[in-house]
Scaffold this motif. Structure first.
Motif, PDB file in Angstrom:
ATOM      1  N   ALA A   1       0.819  -1.213   0.000  1.00 62.01           N
ATOM      2  CA  ALA A   1       0.000   0.000   0.000  1.00 62.01           C
ATOM      3  C   ALA A   1       0.856   1.266   0.000  1.00 62.01           C
ATOM      4  O   ALA A   1       0.501   2.256  -0.649  1.00 62.01           O
ATOM      5  N   LEU A   2       1.979   1.262   0.701  1.00 61.66           N
ATOM      6  CA  LEU A   2       2.846   2.444   0.732  1.00 61.66           C
ATOM      7  C   LEU A   2       3.501   2.690  -0.627  1.00 61.66           C
ATOM      8  O   LEU A   2       3.681   3.842  -1.030  1.00 61.66           O
ATOM      9  N   VAL A   3       3.838   1.628  -1.327  1.00 62.05           N
ATOM     10  CA  VAL A   3       4.424   1.759  -2.662  1.00 62.05           C
ATOM     11  C   VAL A   3       3.381   2.315  -3.626  1.00 62.05           C
ATOM     12  O   VAL A   3       3.668   3.205  -4.434  1.00 62.05           O
ATOM     13  N   ARG A   4       2.167   1.842  -3.509  1.00 61.88           N
ATOM     14  CA  ARG A   4       1.088   2.335  -4.370  1.00 61.88           C
ATOM     15  C   ARG A   4       0.817   3.817  -4.097  1.00 61.88           C
ATOM     16  O   ARG A   4       0.594   4.598  -5.011  1.00 61.88           O
ATOM     17  N   GLU A   5       0.874   4.200  -2.833  1.00 57.57           N
ATOM     18  CA  GLU A   5       0.692   5.608  -2.485  1.00 57.57           C
ATOM     19  C   GLU A   5       1.831   6.455  -3.044  1.00 57.57           C
ATOM     20  O   GLU A   5       1.603   7.555  -3.568  1.00 57.57           O
ATOM     21  N   ALA A   6       3.054   5.943  -2.956  1.00 58.01           N
ATOM     22  CA  ALA A   6       4.204   6.664  -3.513  1.00 58.01           C
ATOM     23  C   ALA A   6       4.031   6.864  -5.016  1.00 58.01           C
ATOM     24  O   ALA A   6       4.353   7.927  -5.552  1.00 58.01           O
ATOM     25  N   ALA A   7       3.506   5.849  -5.695  1.00 56.78           N
ATOM     26  CA  ALA A   7       3.270   5.961  -7.136  1.00 56.78           C
ATOM     27  C   ALA A   7       2.224   7.027  -7.436  1.00 56.78           C
ATOM     28  O   ALA A   7       2.394   7.835  -8.356  1.00 56.78           O
ATOM     29  N   GLU A   8       1.166   7.047  -6.651  1.00 49.53           N
ATOM     30  CA  GLU A   8       0.096   8.031  -6.857  1.00 49.53           C
ATOM     31  C   GLU A   8       0.583   9.456  -6.604  1.00 49.53           C
ATOM     32  O   GLU A   8       0.153  10.386  -7.275  1.00 49.53           O
ATOM     33  N   LYS A   9       1.483   9.620  -5.642  1.00 48.25           N
ATOM     34  CA  LYS A   9       1.916  10.957  -5.243  1.00 48.25           C
ATOM     35  C   LYS A   9       3.244  11.383  -5.878  1.00 48.25           C
ATOM     36  O   LYS A   9       3.717  12.482  -5.613  1.00 48.25           O
ATOM     37  N   CYS A  10       3.819  10.535  -6.707  1.00 48.50           N
ATOM     38  CA  CYS A  10       5.076  10.885  -7.376  1.00 48.50           C
ATOM     39  C   CYS A  10       4.868  12.148  -8.216  1.00 48.50           C
ATOM     40  O   CYS A  10       4.006  12.176  -9.102  1.00 48.50           O
TER      41      CYS A  10
END
Length: 62
Positions: free
Chosen positions: A44-53
């Motif tokens: 989930a943290l990786v997915r959030e990082a992708a969304e907020k990149c």
């Protein structure tokens, strides 16, 4: 799920490293996925990082 960083889009903000240092690092001034962590795309943290990149350079596939 595979995670990668599109080097053509990344401008080295370091936001991914700040958010998930266990998966991302900086190489030559640009974001990179740590060796052996390419399968962390379901995190989930990786997915959030992708969304907020800010440059939208993080790719999650699979």
């Amino acid at each position: 799920m595979k995670v990668s960083i599109d080097q053509d889009l990344c401008y080295g903000s370091g936001d991914c490293v700040y958010r998930v240092p266990s998966v991302f690092t900086v190489v030559d001034g640009f974001g990179a996925v740590l060796p052996g962590r390419e399968d962390a795309g379901a995190d989930a943290l990786v997915r959030e990082a992708a969304e907020k990149c800010p440059s939208q350079a993080i790719r999650i596939e699979g």
